[in-house]
Design a protein around this motif. Sequence first.
Motif, mmCIF file in Angstrom:
data_model
loop_
_atom_site.group_PDB
_atom_site.id
_atom_site.type_symbol
_atom_site.label_atom_id
_atom_site.label_comp_id
_atom_site.label_asym_id
_atom_site.label_seq_id
_atom_site.Cartn_x
_atom_site.Cartn_y
_atom_site.Cartn_z
ATOM 1 N N GLY A 175 0.818 -1.200 0.000
ATOM 2 C CA GLY A 175 0.000 0.000 0.000
ATOM 3 C C GLY A 175 0.851 1.250 0.000
ATOM 4 N N GLY A 176 0.337 2.334 -0.559
ATOM 5 C CA GLY A 176 1.073 3.589 -0.574
ATOM 6 C C GLY A 176 0.594 4.483 -1.695
ATOM 7 N N GLY A 177 1.481 5.355 -2.118
ATOM 8 C CA GLY A 177 1.132 6.264 -3.190
ATOM 9 C C GLY A 177 1.098 5.578 -4.540
ATOM 10 N N GLU A 178 0.417 6.209 -5.472
ATOM 11 C CA GLU A 178 0.372 5.791 -6.877
ATOM 12 C C GLU A 178 -0.541 4.594 -7.149
ATOM 13 O OE1 GLU A 178 1.651 7.473 -9.453
ATOM 14 O OE2 GLU A 178 2.343 8.967 -8.021
ATOM 15 N N MET A 179 -0.978 3.882 -6.100
ATOM 16 C CA MET A 179 -1.797 2.696 -6.350
ATOM 17 C C MET A 179 -3.247 2.928 -5.920
ATOM 18 S SD MET A 179 -2.163 1.646 -3.011
ATOM 19 C CE MET A 179 -2.568 -0.082 -3.029
ATOM 20 N N ILE A 180 -3.603 4.190 -5.730
ATOM 21 C CA ILE A 180 -4.913 4.507 -5.167
ATOM 22 C C ILE A 180 -5.754 5.319 -6.149
ATOM 23 C CG2 ILE A 180 -4.241 4.360 -2.762
ATOM 24 C CD1 ILE A 180 -4.434 7.741 -4.528
ATOM 25 N N ARG A 181 -7.061 5.253 -5.946
ATOM 26 C CA ARG A 181 -7.962 6.160 -6.651
ATOM 27 C C ARG A 181 -8.313 7.322 -5.731
ATOM 28 N NH1 ARG A 181 -11.206 2.684 -8.602
ATOM 29 N NH2 ARG A 181 -10.419 2.752 -10.735
ATOM 30 N N GLU A 182 -8.648 6.999 -4.475
ATOM 31 C CA GLU A 182 -8.940 8.030 -3.494
ATOM 32 C C GLU A 182 -8.649 7.483 -2.101
ATOM 33 O OE1 GLU A 182 -12.472 11.192 -2.282
ATOM 34 O OE2 GLU A 182 -12.998 9.268 -3.214
ATOM 35 N N VAL A 183 -8.035 8.307 -1.261
ATOM 36 C CA VAL A 183 -7.738 7.927 0.118
ATOM 37 C C VAL A 183 -8.526 8.800 1.072
ATOM 38 C CG1 VAL A 183 -5.946 7.755 1.897
ATOM 39 C CG2 VAL A 183 -5.426 7.116 -0.462
ATOM 40 N N ARG A 184 -9.276 8.181 1.959
ATOM 41 C CA ARG A 184 -9.947 8.843 3.073
ATOM 42 C C ARG A 184 -9.655 8.039 4.330
ATOM 43 N NH1 ARG A 184 -14.089 12.414 1.671
ATOM 44 N NH2 ARG A 184 -14.534 12.515 -0.587
ATOM 45 N N PHE A 185 -9.720 8.684 5.478
ATOM 46 C CA PHE A 185 -9.497 7.942 6.714
ATOM 47 C C PHE A 185 -10.565 6.880 6.925
ATOM 48 C CE2 PHE A 185 -6.923 11.738 7.936
ATOM 49 C CZ PHE A 185 -5.724 11.054 8.130
ATOM 50 N N GLU A 186 -11.705 7.080 6.328
ATOM 51 C CA GLU A 186 -12.779 6.086 6.455
ATOM 52 C C GLU A 186 -12.523 4.869 5.563
ATOM 53 O OE1 GLU A 186 -13.836 10.002 7.628
ATOM 54 O OE2 GLU A 186 -13.298 9.281 5.622
ATOM 55 N N GLY A 187 -11.673 5.004 4.569
ATOM 56 C CA GLY A 187 -11.385 3.895 3.658
ATOM 57 C C GLY A 187 -10.767 4.400 2.370
ATOM 58 N N PHE A 190 -8.921 1.761 -4.683
ATOM 59 C CA PHE A 190 -7.668 1.508 -5.375
ATOM 60 C C PHE A 190 -7.788 1.697 -6.882
ATOM 61 C CE2 PHE A 190 -7.636 -1.185 -1.527
ATOM 62 C CZ PHE A 190 -6.606 -0.532 -0.859
ATOM 63 N N ALA A 191 -6.651 1.988 -7.475
ATOM 64 C CA ALA A 191 -6.576 2.150 -8.920
ATOM 65 C C ALA A 191 -6.786 0.807 -9.614
ATOM 66 C CB ALA A 191 -5.227 2.743 -9.306
ATOM 67 N N ASP A 192 -7.053 0.852 -10.894
ATOM 68 C CA ASP A 192 -7.199 -0.378 -11.671
ATOM 69 C C ASP A 192 -5.829 -1.038 -11.847
ATOM 70 O OD1 ASP A 192 -9.932 -0.003 -12.012
ATOM 71 O OD2 ASP A 192 -9.659 1.173 -13.860
ATOM 72 N N PRO A 193 -5.820 -2.363 -12.119
ATOM 73 C CA PRO A 193 -4.550 -3.024 -12.437
ATOM 74 C C PRO A 193 -3.963 -2.419 -13.709
ATOM 75 C CG PRO A 193 -6.292 -4.624 -12.003
ATOM 76 C CD PRO A 193 -6.956 -3.289 -12.122
ATOM 77 N N PRO A 194 -2.634 -2.372 -13.819
ATOM 78 C CA PRO A 194 -1.645 -2.908 -12.884
ATOM 79 C C PRO A 194 -1.269 -1.945 -11.768
ATOM 80 C CG PRO A 194 -0.528 -2.028 -14.794
ATOM 81 C CD PRO A 194 -2.006 -1.851 -15.053
ATOM 82 N N ALA A 199 2.769 0.263 -5.832
ATOM 83 C CA ALA A 199 2.820 1.335 -4.840
ATOM 84 C C ALA A 199 4.204 1.965 -4.780
ATOM 85 C CB ALA A 199 2.461 0.781 -3.455
ATOM 86 N N GLY A 200 4.231 3.269 -4.528
ATOM 87 C CA GLY A 200 5.491 3.967 -4.324
ATOM 88 C C GLY A 200 6.150 4.395 -5.623
ATOM 89 N N THR A 201 7.287 5.064 -5.459
ATOM 90 C CA THR A 201 8.042 5.519 -6.622
ATOM 91 C C THR A 201 8.709 4.333 -7.305
ATOM 92 O OG1 THR A 201 8.484 7.618 -5.504
ATOM 93 C CG2 THR A 201 9.871 7.064 -7.409
ATOM 94 N N PRO A 202 8.483 4.141 -8.575
ATOM 95 C CA PRO A 202 9.076 2.986 -9.262
ATOM 96 C C PRO A 202 10.569 3.195 -9.526
ATOM 97 C CG PRO A 202 7.875 4.328 -10.833
ATOM 98 C CD PRO A 202 7.618 4.929 -9.478
ATOM 99 N N ASN A 203 11.206 2.116 -9.930
ATOM 100 C CA ASN A 203 12.617 2.165 -10.314
ATOM 101 C C ASN A 203 12.679 2.742 -11.736
ATOM 102 O OD1 ASN A 203 15.297 1.746 -10.890
ATOM 103 N ND2 ASN A 203 15.234 -0.484 -10.684
ATOM 104 N N ILE A 204 12.497 4.065 -11.832
ATOM 105 C CA ILE A 204 12.333 4.705 -13.130
ATOM 106 C C ILE A 204 13.541 4.453 -14.037
ATOM 107 C CG2 ILE A 204 12.014 6.908 -14.322
ATOM 108 C CD1 ILE A 204 10.626 7.878 -11.694
ATOM 109 N N ALA A 205 14.735 4.749 -13.516
ATOM 110 C CA ALA A 205 15.940 4.571 -14.325
ATOM 111 C C ALA A 205 16.127 3.116 -14.723
ATOM 112 C CB ALA A 205 17.158 5.077 -13.565
ATOM 113 N N GLY A 206 15.851 2.216 -13.787
ATOM 114 C CA GLY A 206 15.999 0.797 -14.078
ATOM 115 C C GLY A 206 15.095 0.335 -15.200
ATOM 116 N N PHE A 207 13.840 0.818 -15.198
ATOM 117 C CA PHE A 207 12.901 0.371 -16.228
ATOM 118 C C PHE A 207 13.153 1.039 -17.574
ATOM 119 C CE2 PHE A 207 10.588 -1.225 -12.531
ATOM 120 C CZ PHE A 207 10.375 -2.523 -12.965
ATOM 121 N N VAL A 208 13.712 2.241 -17.558
ATOM 122 C CA VAL A 208 14.181 2.807 -18.827
ATOM 123 C C VAL A 208 15.267 1.893 -19.412
ATOM 124 C CG1 VAL A 208 15.403 4.745 -19.888
ATOM 125 C CG2 VAL A 208 13.568 5.178 -18.245
ATOM 126 N N GLY A 209 16.176 1.441 -18.536
ATOM 127 C CA GLY A 209 17.213 0.503 -18.973
ATOM 128 C C GLY A 209 16.632 -0.830 -19.425
#
Length: 330
Positions: A175-187, A190-194, A199-209
Amino acid sequence: ARFINAASRDEIVFTSGTTQAINLVAYSHALPRLQPGDTILVTQMEHHANIVPWQLVCERSGATLKVAPITHSGELIVERFVELLTPEVRLAAVTHVSNVLGTVNPVATLARECRRRGIPLLVDGSQAAPHLPIDVRALGCDFYALTGHKLFAPTGTGLLWARRGHLDAMPPFFGGGEMIREVRFEGTSFADPPHKFEAGTPNIAGFVGFGAALDYIDSIGLDRMAAREHELLAHALEAMRKVPGLRIIGEARDRVPVIAFLVDGVHAHDLATLLDHEGVAVRSGHHCAHPLMQYYGVPATLRASLAFYNTHAEIDAFIAAIGRARKLLA
């Protein structure tokens, strides 16, 4: 998606490698469905990454692990694998290519038998992707995992391909950033697959490689690479079989240019060190495959891995270096 002939880019989840991909399936797909009395089926030639995650979810759920046997030549006994696909099996997991033996498993056949019984099949493609054209739609499996650094990409890159229906049904693993549609304390929704699995910052440089590495492979052509490697493998096996006291571990008929071996009277680590001094790089150890070493009754092996960029002269230098190393250890 093009590289493995996925139907859509949305079937591709970026991961740090095959290990994370398999854990994702273990905890998001398998664990919510497992109950006491259920089983997961693997084979005797699996890498630890395709054993340990299943053991962990079995311990948490009360399920058990079943193991399909292999022959002494290092080939899966397909009939026994099929026999073990009993009603209590909730998932089967198999390596496409053994990282120790180089054996190519008949994944399409295994997938067909699993589909007939309604059993999802996960394939560890880490060792296959550098050597074989991969077509997940033709293979017919449910999940396919591979690692970037096996494909000349940076470490810390990989992917999980899964059928869209599975991805829709699976809850997020991280869980974390980038994998959500909306975050509220009540619940949270989540975003659609994939994206819900990234979640989180991806390995941007690695995936460019990673993308650049796949473009490089495409520019050569996996079919051309495979033909070249088949030629090199034949040369290496012929030369190695002539070395007195050298034992090749696994003699599968369908294989990639990965050769496990031992030399009588010489510990694998000692020989690897001496070959290193000769400028020859091999790997020694259990290769993250303890159960396979136990099956062959050895603590470790050496492994020579060839790729399309190797030459016949390098193979000959490898064989000559073994001879010099043996004299030093005599």
